[in-house]
Design a protein around this motif. Structure first.
Motif, mmCIF file in Angstrom:
data_model
loop_
_atom_site.group_PDB
_atom_site.id
_atom_site.type_symbol
_atom_site.label_atom_id
_atom_site.label_comp_id
_atom_site.label_asym_id
_atom_site.label_seq_id
_atom_site.Cartn_x
_atom_site.Cartn_y
_atom_site.Cartn_z
ATOM 1 N N UNK A 177 0.837 -1.204 0.000
ATOM 2 C CA UNK A 177 0.000 0.000 0.000
ATOM 3 C C UNK A 177 0.870 1.251 0.000
ATOM 4 N N UNK A 178 1.948 1.244 0.796
ATOM 5 C CA UNK A 178 2.840 2.405 0.845
ATOM 6 C C UNK A 178 3.464 2.669 -0.524
ATOM 7 N N UNK A 179 3.877 1.600 -1.218
ATOM 8 C CA UNK A 179 4.455 1.758 -2.556
ATOM 9 C C UNK A 179 3.423 2.320 -3.543
ATOM 10 N N UNK A 180 2.205 1.772 -3.503
ATOM 11 C CA UNK A 180 1.154 2.250 -4.402
ATOM 12 C C UNK A 180 0.829 3.718 -4.129
ATOM 13 N N UNK B 13 1.158 9.470 -5.583
ATOM 14 C CA UNK B 13 1.544 10.849 -5.256
ATOM 15 C C UNK B 13 2.587 11.365 -6.234
ATOM 16 N N UNK B 14 3.556 10.503 -6.585
ATOM 17 C CA UNK B 14 4.594 10.920 -7.534
ATOM 18 C C UNK B 14 3.989 11.206 -8.904
ATOM 19 N N UNK B 15 3.006 10.418 -9.317
ATOM 20 C CA UNK B 15 2.366 10.639 -10.612
ATOM 21 C C UNK B 15 1.643 11.971 -10.667
ATOM 22 N N UNK B 16 1.229 12.465 -9.506
ATOM 23 C CA UNK B 16 0.562 13.767 -9.431
ATOM 24 C C UNK B 16 1.512 14.908 -9.086
ATOM 25 N N UNK B 17 2.801 14.594 -9.057
ATOM 26 C CA UNK B 17 3.804 15.623 -8.799
ATOM 27 C C UNK B 17 3.862 16.083 -7.369
#
Length: 197
Positions: free
Chosen positions: A183-186, A191-195
Motif C-alpha cells: 500500500x505504501x508503494x502504491x 503521489x509521484x504521478x501527481x507531482x
C-alpha cells in the motif's frame, strides 16, 4: 478508508472542524506526554469513552472498533514486552490506542472536506515553509492509515480462517507487513504521478 465520516447530529458533529482538530491535538499531546502511569491512562480511557458518547457512538461501537484494532494492539504491544517492563509496555500501547481512538472520533464526526479546509486555513501563515494543500493531504492520509492497516489485519485473519488456520501474531505479522508495504508503494507512486512526492 480516508472517508470515515458517518453523518449524525451529535454535539461533535455540529462542532467546527478547526475546534475539533485543536482539541484533538491538545488531548493527544497531553495523553502522549502525561499518561505514563496506569491510573492516568485509565483517566484517558474514560475520556475516550466520553468522546464516543458525545459522538453518539455507544459502547457496542467502541467494542467493535477495538476488535477491529486488535492486531494493531498486538503488534504494538508484543515487541515492547521483550524490551520493557509489562507496565511500561501496557501504558505505551494504551497511549497509542487512546490517540488512535480519538482520531477515529474526529474522522467519524467530521467530513473529510471540512478537515482539509480547516488544515489549509491553519497552515496558510506557514506557506513559505510548506504548501498547505500538501500538508492537508498528508495529514488526511495519516488519519486514514491506521484504519486501513486494521482492515488489512482483518483480511489476513479472514484468509487464515478460510484455510483453517487460527489467526495468531506469528502468522499474521508478515502478511500484514507485506500488505502495508504494498500500500505504501502504491500510495507513493500515486503521489509521484501527481507531482506531489
Amino acid at each position: 478508508m480516508i472517508a470515515l465520516y458517518r453523518p449524525g447530529s451529535s454535539i461533535l458533529h455540529r462542532m467546527p472542524a478547526a475546534t475539533k482538530l485543536v482539541g484533538f491535538a491538545i488531548v493527544a499531546l497531553v495523553v502522549t506526554l502525561g499518561a505514563r502511569e496506569l491510573g492516568t491512562l485509565a483517566a484517558a480511557g474514560i475520556g475516550v469513552c466520553i468522546a464516543f458518547a458525545a459522538a453518539e457512538r455507544g459502547v457496542r461501537h467502541l467494542g467493535r472498533v477495538l476488535v477491529g484494532y486488535r492486531w494493531v494492539i498486538v503488534l504494538t504491544l508484543a515487541p515492547q514486552l521483550f524490551f520493557l517492563p509489562p507496565v511500561d509496555a501496557l501504558t505505551n500501547t494504551g497511549r497509542v490506542l487512546a490517540v488512535i481512538l480519538l482520531a477515529g472520533v474526529v474522522t467519524e464526526t467530521t467530513a473529510t472536506t471540512d478537515l482539509l479546509d480547516a488544515i489549509v486555513r491553519a497552515a496558510r501563515p506557514l506557506r513559505r515553509l510548506i504548501d498547505p494543500d500538501v500538508l492537508a493531504l498528508m495529514l488526511t492520509i495519516t488519519l486514514g492509515t491506521v484504519p486501513l492497516i486494521a482492515d488489512f489485519a482483518r483480511r489476513v485473519g479472514d484468509a487464515h480462517r478460510a484455510r483453517g488456520i487460527r489467526p495468531a501474531a506469528r502468522t499474521t505479522a508478515v502478511p500484514l507487513l507485506v500488505l502495508s508495504a504494498q500500500h505504501a508503494d502504491d500510495l507513493a507512486d500515486a503521489l509521484a504521478a501527481r507531482g506531489i512526492a
